[in-house]
Scaffold this active site. Structure first.
Site, mmCIF file in Angstrom:
data_model
loop_
_atom_site.group_PDB
_atom_site.id
_atom_site.type_symbol
_atom_site.label_atom_id
_atom_site.label_comp_id
_atom_site.label_asym_id
_atom_site.label_seq_id
_atom_site.Cartn_x
_atom_site.Cartn_y
_atom_site.Cartn_z
ATOM 1 N N GLU A 128 0.809 -1.221 0.000
ATOM 2 C CA GLU A 128 0.000 0.000 0.000
ATOM 3 C C GLU A 128 0.843 1.272 0.000
ATOM 4 O OE1 GLU A 128 -0.454 -2.601 1.971
ATOM 5 O OE2 GLU A 128 -2.562 -3.249 1.853
ATOM 6 N N PHE A 177 -11.208 -6.674 14.503
ATOM 7 C CA PHE A 177 -10.153 -7.185 13.626
ATOM 8 C C PHE A 177 -9.801 -6.138 12.566
ATOM 9 C CE2 PHE A 177 -8.915 -9.598 9.745
ATOM 10 C CZ PHE A 177 -7.675 -10.009 10.215
ATOM 11 N N GLN A 178 -8.542 -5.821 12.458
ATOM 12 C CA GLN A 178 -8.005 -4.831 11.507
ATOM 13 C C GLN A 178 -8.614 -3.440 11.681
ATOM 14 O OE1 GLN A 178 -8.018 -6.679 7.541
ATOM 15 N NE2 GLN A 178 -5.983 -7.472 8.021
ATOM 16 N N MET A 209 24.615 7.824 0.903
ATOM 17 C CA MET A 209 24.553 9.139 1.520
ATOM 18 C C MET A 209 24.856 9.072 3.019
ATOM 19 S SD MET A 209 24.383 12.256 1.031
ATOM 20 C CE MET A 209 23.542 12.936 -0.390
HETATM 21 C C1 LIG Z 1 12.817 5.307 4.534
HETATM 22 C C2 LIG Z 1 14.147 5.922 4.796
HETATM 23 N N1 LIG Z 1 14.982 5.335 5.676
HETATM 24 C C3 LIG Z 1 16.209 5.874 5.906
HETATM 25 C C4 LIG Z 1 16.599 7.017 5.256
HETATM 26 C C5 LIG Z 1 17.969 7.635 5.532
HETATM 27 N N2 LIG Z 1 18.795 7.640 4.320
HETATM 28 C C6 LIG Z 1 18.917 8.717 3.525
HETATM 29 S S1 LIG Z 1 19.866 8.455 2.201
HETATM 30 C C7 LIG Z 1 20.166 6.875 2.672
HETATM 31 C C8 LIG Z 1 21.071 5.980 1.862
HETATM 32 C C9 LIG Z 1 20.486 5.633 0.547
HETATM 33 O O1 LIG Z 1 21.260 4.608 -0.013
HETATM 34 P P1 LIG Z 1 21.032 4.124 -1.483
HETATM 35 O O2 LIG Z 1 19.601 3.888 -1.737
HETATM 36 O O3 LIG Z 1 21.927 2.986 -1.751
HETATM 37 O O4 LIG Z 1 21.452 5.399 -2.346
HETATM 38 P P2 LIG Z 1 22.874 6.139 -2.443
HETATM 39 O O5 LIG Z 1 22.913 7.164 -1.366
HETATM 40 O O6 LIG Z 1 23.939 5.116 -2.306
HETATM 41 O O7 LIG Z 1 22.844 6.780 -3.792
HETATM 42 C C10 LIG Z 1 19.515 6.577 3.866
HETATM 43 C C11 LIG Z 1 19.598 5.278 4.584
HETATM 44 C C12 LIG Z 1 15.673 7.591 4.372
HETATM 45 N N3 LIG Z 1 15.931 8.729 3.719
HETATM 46 N N4 LIG Z 1 14.474 7.015 4.137
#
Ligand SMILES: Cc1ncc(C[n+]2csc(CCOP(=O)(O)OP(=O)(O)O)c2C)c(N)n1
Length: 570
Positions: A50, A112-113, A473
């Site tokens: 969803e 439920f739900q 990142m």
């Molecule tokens: C749902 C969610 N969880 C955690 C984060 C924190 N976060 C921001 S960027 C990132 C890393 C993203 O890694 P990837 O998808 O491999 O992309 P890259 O930065 O390597 O291009 C994280 C964990 C977020 N933005 N969203």
């Protein structure tokens, strides 16, 4: 007499809804059962979660300019929507989200739900309804669409108990929406306000326009560009404002903020006037608030009055639709030239180009090289969707976007997993553009099950997976601020070629730069969804960067690499 469930579909048809993204369950079974009758008029896309129904509706809305619609059952179905709805709320995306609820006699009994989705969604939506009277259902749906798309757009929830879906009544779709007390989205600037705006713009020596998402949402690209040309004002764009003025326009100086251009941030800091158009001075674009653009007067035009003087105190704050305000202000603005200012900004740009990764001579495959070559192969004409992370910033920096509503990305919430489902949603928007979803290996694994949806729908999307083996990142922050302690950021994944085969889509793997463009062209020529895995350098950084707590112009720049052109022509 028709049922509440049928009323839902009748109303959606009258709102010109052609596609709905959703997932069935016990509490919305009547709605799904009624869909059988309407199948020839509305297409339903069964996402595999969803959350992704909400993201797909969001991608559809951003790409089409229409209201996106998603559906879920009660309880876990409804709570699964939350991240997608919060994503849309932060980015002002119009959605109507319809959830099934337990029957009225069970409400409050922990049936439920049963979850109090209305209570949970109130802070995350523009407005939320629970419809407990079938005779109010049609009017509520009408109002929901009106609220979602007018003023500052946003998501609206309609929660419908199952017995209301089963009840019957006469169907009458109201001609107009109800009068909604306190909701008055159409506000125009006063003559006085316009005079003040003109006075400040006409007196400015070093002005900068800050173009945000509001430029796209109000369709003010032409007016904004006209203002920039007439008064010779450089335009800096926010992440969601990208495309608000063509990147190739001489007055567009580019992307601002944490990973914005060094010259863009310097221009903002040194400006004597900021004209903020449909943006909200998010912390990612201001840096440290106390040091933000210290010597400038500030004009802020936004449809949402709560944005005015929220983060930045301004000299003139105008509540209004940007297109209408700019149209009214333009005749009062004098033609001007700011050659010295333009020259100064170009000087900052030249200084920083030497540190640009694109000027690095290297055989390695960097994410930035992939995005640059993707831009070249698609001639800058693709509808771009991103996930969240380094690759997202790289797309903002290097996919020079000339078109409005052609970069779909989760800006405010920064929701990993957004890219793939949003691209699927965008593929239903009827635009004849190549769609490219640029995603990281972390983000795609959050919503990877949607590959099945893409295949089932034969969605014409291409996925550029930037695989660096890290949550890039976050790893970057660990490298810069946590002494290289890469705590829980190395991430493995499946064999993506096997995975694409298993899901039934076309897959490619690219490990060398020389193969990027040909792979992109081959994928684009394929009818149906494709995925290219680009295996890139694992330790790449996105530069420049403003560290949290730093002033906007205190940017950490890319160190020069030995392999860089020493005598590069700029
Ligand atoms: C749902 C969610 N969880 C955690 C984060 C924190 N976060 C921001 S960027 C990132 C890393 C993203 O890694 P990837 O998808 O491999 O992309 P890259 O930065 O390597 O291009 C994280 C964990 C977020 N933005 N969203």
């Amino acid at each position: 007499m028709i049922t509440g469930a049928e009323i839902v579909w009748e109303c959606l048809i009258r709102e010109d809804v052609e596609v709905v993204f959703g997932y069935p369950g016990g509490a919305n079974l009547p709605i799904y059962d009624a869909l059988v009758k309407y199948k020839d008029r509305i297409h339903h896309v069964l996402t595999r979660h969803e959350q992704n129904a909400a993201h797909a509706a969001d991608g559809f809305a951003r790409a089409s300019g229409k209201v996106g619609v998603c559906m879920a059952t009660s309880g876990p179905g409804a709570t699964n929507l939350i991240t997608g709805v919060a994503t849309a709320m932060m980015d002002s995306i119009p959605l109507v989200c319809i959830t099934g609820q337990v029957g009225r006699e069970s409400l409050g009994s922990d049936a439920f739900q049963e979850t109090d989705i209305l209570g949970a969604m109130i802070p995350l939506t523009k407005h939320s309804y629970q419809v407990n009277d079938i005779n109010k259902l049609a009017a509520t749906i009408k109002d929901a669409f009106y609220i979602a798309r007018t003023g500052r757009p946003g998501p609206v929830l309609i929660d419908i108990p199952k017995d209301v879906q089963n009840e019957t009544t006469e169907f009458l779709y109201p001609e107009t929406h109800d009068v909604l007390p306190g909701y008055n989205p159409v506000i125009r600037a006063s003559e006085n306000e316009l005079e003040e705006v003109a006075k400040l713009i006409n007196a400015a020596k070093n002005p900068v326009i800050l173009a945000g998402h509001g430029v796209l949402l109000s369709g003010a690209t032409y007016e904004l560009t006209t203002l920039a040309e007439k008064a010779d004002i450089p335009v800096a764009v926010t992440l969601l404002g990208i495309g608000g003025i063509p990147a190739s326009h001489p007055k567009c100086i580019g992307f601002m903020g944490m990973h914005g251009g060094y010259w863009v941030n310097h221009a903002i800091q040194e400006a004597d006037l900021l004209i903020a158009c449909g943006m909200r001075f998010d912390d990612r674009v201001t840096g440290k608030l106390e040091t933000y653009s210290p010597n400038s007067k500030k004009i802020h035009i936004d449809i949402d009055p709560t944005e005015l003087n929220k983060n930045i105190i301004v000299d003139v704050g105008i509540r209004g639709d940007l297109k209408a305000v700019l149209t009214a202000a333009l005749p009062k603005i004098k033609e001007a030239t700011h050659d010295a200012w333009t020259h100064q900004i170009k000087g900052w740009m030249k200084q920083s180009k030497t540190k640009d990764i694109l000027n690095r001579k290297s055989d390695k495959l960097y994410g930035a090289f992939v995005v640059r070559d993707l831009w070249e192969a698609t001639k800058g004409e693709a509808l771009m969707v991103t996930d969240v992370g380094q690759h997202q910033m790289t797309v903002a920096q290097y996919y020079y976007q000339d078109h409005a509503n052609s970069l779909l990305t989760s800006g405010g919430l920064g929701t990993m997993g957004y890219g793939l489902p949003a691209a699927i949603g965008a593929s239903f928007a009827g635009r004849k553009k190549n769609i490219w979803a640029v995603v990281g290996d972390g983000g795609i694994q959050m919503t990877i099950q949607e590959l099945a949806t893409a295949v089932q729908e034969n969605a014409n999307i291409n996925i550029a997976l930037i695989n660096n083996g890290y949550l890039g990142m976050v790893r970057q922050w660990q490298e810069m601020f946590y002494d290289n302690r890469y705590s829980e950021t190395p991430i493995s994944g499946p064999d993506y070629l096997k995975l694409t085969e298993a899901y039934g889509l076309k897959g490619y793997r690219v490990t060398e730069r020389k193969d990027v463009i040909s792979a992109v062209l081959e994928a684009q020529a394929h009818d149906g969804p494709t995925l290219i895995e680009f295996v890139v350098e694992p330790m790449e950084m996105v530069y420049p960067m403003v560290a949290t707590g730093s002033a906007l112009n205190e940017m950490v720049q890319r160190p020069l690499a030995e392999e860089q052109f020493a005598d590069m022509e700029i």
